[in-house]
Structures are given as C-alpha cells and as structure tokens.
Design a protein around this motif. Sequence first.
Motif, PDB file in Angstrom:
ATOM      1  N   GLY A   2       0.798  -1.206   0.000  1.00 38.78           N
ATOM      2  CA  GLY A   2       0.000   0.000   0.000  1.00 38.78           C
ATOM      3  C   GLY A   2       0.836   1.263   0.000  1.00 38.78           C
ATOM      4  N   SER A   3       0.131   2.401   0.133  1.00 36.55           N
ATOM      5  CA  SER A   3       0.787   3.709   0.054  1.00 36.55           C
ATOM      6  C   SER A   3       0.374   4.600   1.211  1.00 36.55           C
ATOM      7  CB  SER A   3       0.418   4.403  -1.264  1.00 36.55           C
ATOM      8  OG  SER A   3       0.842   3.657  -2.386  1.00 36.55           O
ATOM      9  N   LEU A   4       1.267   5.511   1.562  1.00 38.13           N
ATOM     10  CA  LEU A   4       0.993   6.559   2.535  1.00 38.13           C
ATOM     11  C   LEU A   4       1.708   7.818   2.091  1.00 38.13           C
ATOM     12  CD1 LEU A   4       1.438   4.921   6.074  1.00 38.13           C
ATOM     13  CD2 LEU A   4      -0.686   5.835   5.121  1.00 38.13           C
ATOM     14  N   VAL A   5       1.178   8.956   2.509  1.00 42.01           N
ATOM     15  CA  VAL A   5       1.853  10.228   2.276  1.00 42.01           C
ATOM     16  C   VAL A   5       2.078  10.897   3.618  1.00 42.01           C
ATOM     17  CG1 VAL A   5       1.787  12.483   1.173  1.00 42.01           C
ATOM     18  CG2 VAL A   5       0.760  10.507   0.039  1.00 42.01           C
ATOM     19  N   LEU A   6       3.327  11.158   3.928  1.00 41.42           N
ATOM     20  CA  LEU A   6       3.677  11.887   5.141  1.00 41.42           C
ATOM     21  C   LEU A   6       3.866  13.365   4.792  1.00 41.42           C
ATOM     22  CD1 LEU A   6       6.308   9.474   6.729  1.00 41.42           C
ATOM     23  CD2 LEU A   6       3.804   9.412   6.884  1.00 41.42           C
ATOM     24  N   SER A   7       3.468  14.217   5.709  1.00 37.92           N
ATOM     25  CA  SER A   7       3.649  15.650   5.545  1.00 37.92           C
ATOM     26  C   SER A   7       4.442  16.199   6.720  1.00 37.92           C
ATOM     27  CB  SER A   7       2.299  16.366   5.480  1.00 37.92           C
ATOM     28  OG  SER A   7       1.519  15.906   4.407  1.00 37.92           O
ATOM     29  N   CYS A   8       5.194  17.248   6.456  1.00 37.22           N
ATOM     30  CA  CYS A   8       5.961  17.927   7.500  1.00 37.22           C
ATOM     31  C   CYS A   8       5.793  19.424   7.287  1.00 37.22           C
ATOM     32  CB  CYS A   8       7.421  17.527   7.435  1.00 37.22           C
ATOM     33  SG  CYS A   8       8.494  18.457   8.537  1.00 37.22           S
ATOM     34  N   ALA A   9       5.102  20.059   8.215  1.00 34.29           N
ATOM     35  CA  ALA A   9       4.854  21.489   8.124  1.00 34.29           C
ATOM     36  C   ALA A   9       5.845  22.247   8.994  1.00 34.29           C
ATOM     37  CB  ALA A   9       3.429  21.795   8.558  1.00 34.29           C
ATOM     38  N   ALA A  10       6.438  23.290   8.427  1.00 33.09           N
ATOM     39  CA  ALA A  10       7.427  24.087   9.134  1.00 33.09           C
ATOM     40  C   ALA A  10       6.842  25.439   9.515  1.00 33.09           C
ATOM     41  CB  ALA A  10       8.656  24.278   8.264  1.00 33.09           C
ATOM     42  N   SER A  11       7.278  25.938  10.656  1.00 34.37           N
ATOM     43  CA  SER A  11       6.833  27.260  11.095  1.00 34.37           C
ATOM     44  C   SER A  11       7.872  27.854  12.025  1.00 34.37           C
ATOM     45  CB  SER A  11       5.484  27.174  11.815  1.00 34.37           C
ATOM     46  OG  SER A  11       5.609  26.398  12.999  1.00 34.37           O
ATOM     47  N   TYR A  37       6.920  16.693   1.765  1.00 34.12           N
ATOM     48  CA  TYR A  37       6.117  15.482   1.718  1.00 34.12           C
ATOM     49  C   TYR A  37       7.004  14.263   1.465  1.00 34.12           C
ATOM     50  CZ  TYR A  37       2.451  18.936   0.896  1.00 34.12           C
ATOM     51  OH  TYR A  37       1.613  20.024   0.999  1.00 34.12           O
ATOM     52  N   LEU A  38       6.509  13.117   1.893  1.00 34.20           N
ATOM     53  CA  LEU A  38       7.141  11.850   1.547  1.00 34.20           C
ATOM     54  C   LEU A  38       6.040  10.912   1.061  1.00 34.20           C
ATOM     55  CD1 LEU A  38       9.855  10.321   1.475  1.00 34.20           C
ATOM     56  CD2 LEU A  38       9.202   9.293   3.667  1.00 34.20           C
ATOM     57  N   GLN A  39       5.989  10.717  -0.247  1.00 33.14           N
ATOM     58  CA  GLN A  39       5.054   9.772  -0.842  1.00 33.14           C
ATOM     59  C   GLN A  39       5.692   8.398  -0.764  1.00 33.14           C
ATOM     60  OE1 GLN A  39       1.851  10.154  -2.645  1.00 33.14           O
ATOM     61  NE2 GLN A  39       1.949   7.930  -2.423  1.00 33.14           N
ATOM     62  N   MET A  40       5.037   7.467  -0.095  1.00 29.96           N
ATOM     63  CA  MET A  40       5.580   6.126   0.088  1.00 29.96           C
ATOM     64  C   MET A  40       4.670   5.126  -0.605  1.00 29.96           C
ATOM     65  SD  MET A  40       6.812   6.309   4.074  1.00 29.96           S
ATOM     66  CE  MET A  40       5.147   6.356   4.703  1.00 29.96           C
ATOM     67  N   ASN A  41       5.180   4.497  -1.638  1.00 30.22           N
ATOM     68  CA  ASN A  41       4.433   3.488  -2.393  1.00 30.22           C
ATOM     69  C   ASN A  41       5.063   2.117  -2.193  1.00 30.22           C
ATOM     70  OD1 ASN A  41       2.783   5.538  -3.492  1.00 30.22           O
ATOM     71  ND2 ASN A  41       4.191   5.828  -5.211  1.00 30.22           N
ATOM     72  N   SER A  42       4.304   1.098  -2.509  1.00 31.01           N
ATOM     73  CA  SER A  42       4.792  -0.286  -2.431  1.00 31.01           C
ATOM     74  C   SER A  42       5.446  -0.560  -1.085  1.00 31.01           C
ATOM     75  CB  SER A  42       5.783  -0.555  -3.562  1.00 31.01           C
ATOM     76  OG  SER A  42       5.183  -0.324  -4.825  1.00 31.01           O
ATOM     77  N   LEU A  43       4.763  -0.183  -0.024  1.00 30.49           N
ATOM     78  CA  LEU A  43       5.327  -0.356   1.312  1.00 30.49           C
ATOM     79  C   LEU A  43       5.571  -1.832   1.620  1.00 30.49           C
ATOM     80  CD1 LEU A  43       3.320   2.419   3.078  1.00 30.49           C
ATOM     81  CD2 LEU A  43       5.807   2.202   3.126  1.00 30.49           C
ATOM     82  N   ARG A  44       6.691  -2.071   2.284  1.00 33.98           N
ATOM     83  CA  ARG A  44       7.144  -3.425   2.565  1.00 33.98           C
ATOM     84  C   ARG A  44       7.179  -3.661   4.073  1.00 33.98           C
ATOM     85  NH1 ARG A  44      12.552  -3.072  -1.260  1.00 33.98           N
ATOM     86  NH2 ARG A  44      11.479  -3.021  -3.289  1.00 33.98           N
ATOM     87  N   PRO A  45       7.242  -4.923   4.471  1.00 36.52           N
ATOM     88  CA  PRO A  45       7.302  -5.233   5.906  1.00 36.52           C
ATOM     89  C   PRO A  45       8.515  -4.615   6.600  1.00 36.52           C
ATOM     90  CG  PRO A  45       6.680  -7.174   4.671  1.00 36.52           C
ATOM     91  CD  PRO A  45       7.043  -6.126   3.653  1.00 36.52           C
TER      92      PRO A  45
END
Length: 126
Positions: free
Chosen positions: A16-25, A81-89
């Motif tokens: 599966g896939s996930l998208v991580l976000s990191c907001a700076a301030s 952002y970090l788009q993560m596809n084809s996530l593995r164990p």
Amino acid sequence: QVRLVESGGGSVQSGGSLVLSCAASGSELMYSTYCMAWFRQVPGKEREGVADIDRDSRTSYVDSVEGRFTISRVNAKNTVYLQMNSLRPEDPAMYYCAAVIFPCGLYTGPRGYNTWGQGTQVTVSS
C-alpha cells in the motif's frame, strides 16, 4: 529556529501507500533556504536517513526506498512530503522530518540536522 510537525502516519497493508507531511513554522529565515529530510527509526536501531531535498529541490534516497518513495516540497506551504508506495514489511518505523541550513544531504547522518519533528508512526501489515 524552524519548528517541524509531521502528520500522515498510520497503518497500511503491504504494498500500500501513505503520504507523510511535515509542516514548518517559526523561522525568521525563508523556509525555502532549508535542506529538508526524512529519517526513520525502529527501536534498538540507529536513525536512518530515507530521503532528502535541497533548496533547489534536488533529491536523494537511501537505496532501500529508491523508486518507491518520493520526497517533494511546496515552499509556498512551508511543507515537505514523503510519498511512500509499495510499502514493505521492512518499512515500519517512526518517521521523522528534519531540517538544516547547511550542509545538505543524507551523508551527514542524523547529527547533520539540527531541527527535528516529533515523529509519525508508520505500520505495515502483511
């Protein structure tokens, strides 16, 4: 100094896939001047660099995620952002966002980055 807040972690099935976000301030410097990176860490192991992106949006990746993960930044939103596809164990970990002005690059290791977020957990189920 810039403050970083990660989001987007969670649980996903293998492949599966996930998208991580990191907001700076909070920085008096333009966000675009920062080198940004994603690291990950599992209990008992050292923090590992995953991907980095410099102020010119040049990117680099650790071999284990090359072709599956994509790091990107939108300076107008002060976000990376970090788009993560084809996530593995082997991908589950606490994922951290990091920032530094200079020098830029995963080769510096975790000690090369002086600003960190609190982390977001990624879990992969088989």
